[in-house]
Design a protein around this motif. Structure first.
Motif, mmCIF file in Angstrom:
data_model
loop_
_atom_site.group_PDB
_atom_site.id
_atom_site.type_symbol
_atom_site.label_atom_id
_atom_site.label_comp_id
_atom_site.label_asym_id
_atom_site.label_seq_id
_atom_site.Cartn_x
_atom_site.Cartn_y
_atom_site.Cartn_z
ATOM 1 N N TYR A 1 -7.733 -7.059 -2.148
ATOM 2 C CA TYR A 1 -7.965 -6.477 -1.217
ATOM 3 C C TYR A 1 -7.457 -4.593 -1.025
ATOM 4 O O TYR A 1 -7.625 -4.608 -2.124
ATOM 5 C CB TYR A 1 -6.116 -6.429 -0.415
ATOM 6 N N ILE A 2 -7.701 -4.010 -0.191
ATOM 7 C CA ILE A 2 -8.284 -2.807 -0.255
ATOM 8 C C ILE A 2 -6.979 -1.859 0.861
ATOM 9 O O ILE A 2 -5.512 -2.498 1.572
ATOM 10 C CB ILE A 2 -9.420 -1.904 0.145
ATOM 11 N N CYS A 3 -6.417 -1.080 0.475
ATOM 12 C CA CYS A 3 -5.043 -0.256 1.250
ATOM 13 C C CYS A 3 -6.029 0.963 2.063
ATOM 14 O O CYS A 3 -6.748 1.762 1.496
ATOM 15 C CB CYS A 3 -4.291 0.444 0.143
ATOM 16 N N GLU A 4 -6.063 1.081 3.645
ATOM 17 C CA GLU A 4 -6.983 1.774 3.912
ATOM 18 C C GLU A 4 -5.770 2.493 4.914
ATOM 19 O O GLU A 4 -5.347 1.770 5.773
ATOM 20 C CB GLU A 4 -8.382 1.618 4.862
ATOM 21 N N CYS B 1 1.165 -1.160 -0.169
ATOM 22 C CA CYS B 1 0.071 0.013 0.010
ATOM 23 C C CYS B 1 0.698 1.692 0.056
ATOM 24 O O CYS B 1 1.935 1.900 0.761
ATOM 25 C CB CYS B 1 -0.849 -0.138 0.968
ATOM 26 N N ASP B 2 0.544 2.227 0.037
ATOM 27 C CA ASP B 2 0.602 3.670 -0.701
ATOM 28 C C ASP B 2 1.603 4.395 1.352
ATOM 29 O O ASP B 2 0.714 3.109 1.971
ATOM 30 C CB ASP B 2 0.106 4.771 -0.407
ATOM 31 N N VAL C 1 -2.720 0.944 5.353
ATOM 32 C CA VAL C 1 -2.330 -0.633 5.940
ATOM 33 C C VAL C 1 -3.598 -1.576 4.885
ATOM 34 O O VAL C 1 -4.151 -1.081 3.765
ATOM 35 C CB VAL C 1 -2.636 -1.218 7.371
ATOM 36 N N ILE C 2 -2.864 -2.585 4.856
ATOM 37 C CA ILE C 2 -3.355 -3.992 4.418
ATOM 38 C C ILE C 2 -5.078 -4.254 4.779
ATOM 39 O O ILE C 2 -4.981 -4.640 5.928
ATOM 40 C CB ILE C 2 -2.406 -5.141 3.896
ATOM 41 N N SER C 3 -5.987 -4.344 4.239
ATOM 42 C CA SER C 3 -7.265 -5.594 4.833
ATOM 43 C C SER C 3 -7.636 -6.055 3.515
ATOM 44 O O SER C 3 -8.067 -6.186 2.703
ATOM 45 C CB SER C 3 -8.441 -4.141 5.003
#
Length: 472
Positions: A213-216, A137-138, A142-144
């Motif tokens: 996954y998403i980055c949040e 992720c940037d 963090v990864i989810s």
């Protein structure tokens, strides 16, 4: 030119979610030996609810005696869990209906499989066995992980130079919870993809890991645990969109989006629809494609309009006529390509006659990628088109047949999917559905005719939802 004015400038990509992430899709499959197919053009599948049984006396009731439709409180427990395990986090998921049905929830009742799902914005990652999967992720995010599976469910992914024996088992897949255990909450994560990391679901099969996954930002509520909390944590966004088409009008949308979705939104669809693509083919096959949205052919030329295009190695005498064009080319391209995400056709198709003998000709096509809902329904299923309250359906295009060997192929013999040059445009979907808020079409040879006997086919539809009076 299409534009959107948004009240929160940092969220200029929200128009994407109007087409892909907000609405719930419904798939209904009637026959037990039929493929149940879920798919997302953008984002990944998230199963919301599923029913194997019967909830009314109309669905999949054609030709059935009333005694088989009477029990409308019939459902098999655990159906949603099965669909979630098999499909969540994937872009495409095909399941045979015969996976369900044991034990029979209502003997003597004709049952169907119905699934409601959404397409969640996510990063989709596939890594072949004996490789390393990199999730990152940037800075500050963090990864989810939405979901991860290890195994094989098609014969096209991770197949390079693999013997047939290692890729023939496509009913081999299991959840890979180790990915979320290892990576959630981290900025970067490396996962070794092999049987030592994940239990081997099918010995002798070459497998792959599929992760969504998403980055949040750490303060953002992860999607898995926020389904109820997100109802309180929403932002109202107003969007004004306009199409530069004759008779078009501005459309104002007002909707609520959770902060998780707002952070995940991107501008990929909007950037795809503002420009016109140009493809020139000198010989053989022309290919049009859209990463987001569907093809809308604007203009075509089969002939010659200048002396430079496709002129390499051609005699000057064959380039002299620069006012050469074949009538009807635009209609052919529109009929074959409009409403599809990709379209390939041989130049032989447009050579219906020779508009200028002795001249070397080429095919030039200008097209745009229009935002649309792209629907695929396998044969012997129901195609359900629907819009939000107050909106109506407008069909861009529809085709019945088969144009590849990967769609609607789950547990089908090779003889039923090998003919991938079998497709026929149909106006019956538009005739039945245009102007309605929702519409159900039975996908069968009795409705659309049979373009290729013995081939298992599917219906492909592209449509939009518009407010009455602003349909293109």
């Amino acid at each position: 030119m299409q534009f959107c004015k948004i009240s929160i400038s940092v969220l200029a990509a929200i128009c994407l979610l109007l087409s892909t992430g907000v609405a719930t899709e419904t798939v209904v499959t009637c026959n037990v030996d039929t493929v149940h197919r879920l798919s997302c053009d953008t984002g990944v599948i998230s199963v919301q609810a599923a029913l194997y049984g019967r909830a009314d006396s109309e669905t999949c009731g054609e030709g059935r005696p009333q005694s088989q439709l009477a029990n409308t409180e019939c459902s098999q427990e655990g159906t949603a869990d099965v669909l979630k395990r098999r499909c969540d986090g994937k872009m495409v998921c095909e399941v045979s209906v015969n996976v369900f049905g044991a034990p029979d929830p209502c003997v003597g009742t004709f049952k169907y499989l119905q699934t409601n799902y959404t397409c969640l914005p996510a990063i989709h990652h596939v890594t072949c066995e004996h490789s390393l999967a990199y999730l990152d992720c940037d800075e500050g995010q963090v990864i989810s992980v939405y979901g991860a599976t290890y195994g094989r469910y098609d014969q096209t992914t991770c197949t390079y130079r693999r013997p047939a024996s290692q890729i023939q088992n496509i009913d081999c897949s299991q959840p890979a919870s180790g990915v979320s255990d290892s990576c959630n909450g981290k900025n970067r994560c490396v996962v070794k993809v092999d049987n030592s990391m994940f239990e081997d679901p099918c010995v002798g099969t070459y497998k792959y890991l599929e992760v969504a996954y998403i980055c949040e930002y750490p303060s953002t509520i992860p999607m898995e645990s926020a389904k109820s909390k997100d109802k309180k944590k929403t932002t109202i966004v107003a969007v004004e969109c306009s199409r530069n088409q004759p008779g078009s009008s501005k459309i104002m949308f007002s909707f609520r989006l959770s902060t998780t979705l707002l952070l995940a939104a991107t501008c990929s669809l909007m950037t795809a629809v503002v420009s016109t693509e140009r493809v020139i083919t000198c010989r053989n096959v022309q290919r049009l494609s859209c990463d987001s949205g569907v093809i809308g052919v604007q203009a075509t030329l089969y002939g010659r309009a200048d002396k430079e295009t496709c002129s390499r190695g051609i005699r000057r005498s064959q380039l002299a006529n620069t006012e050469c064009s074949l009538k009807g080319t635009l209609d052919i391209l529109k009929t074959r390509c409009n409403g599809k995400t990709e379209c390939e056709l041989n130049l032989k198709v447009v050579r219906t006659s020779d508009p200028c003998r002795g001249i070397s000709k080429y095919l030039e096509t200008n097209y745009t990628c229009l935002p649309a809902i792209h629907l695929v329904a396998c044969q012997d299923s129901l195609a359900l088109l629907h819009c939000d309250e107050g909106q109506v359906i407008f069909v861009y295009g529809a085709d019945f047949g088969r144009r590849d060997q990967t769609t609607c192929n789950f547990q089908r013999p090779a003889s039923q999917i090998k003919n991938d040059a079998c497709t026929r445009p149909t106006g019956k979907v538009a005739d039945s559905c245009n102007g309605k808020n929702s519409c159900t079409i039975r996908v069968s040879n009795s409705v659309f005719g049979n373009p290729c006997v013995g081939t298992y086919k599917y219906l492909e539809v592209a449509y939009i939802c518009e407010y009455p009076g602003v349909i293109p």
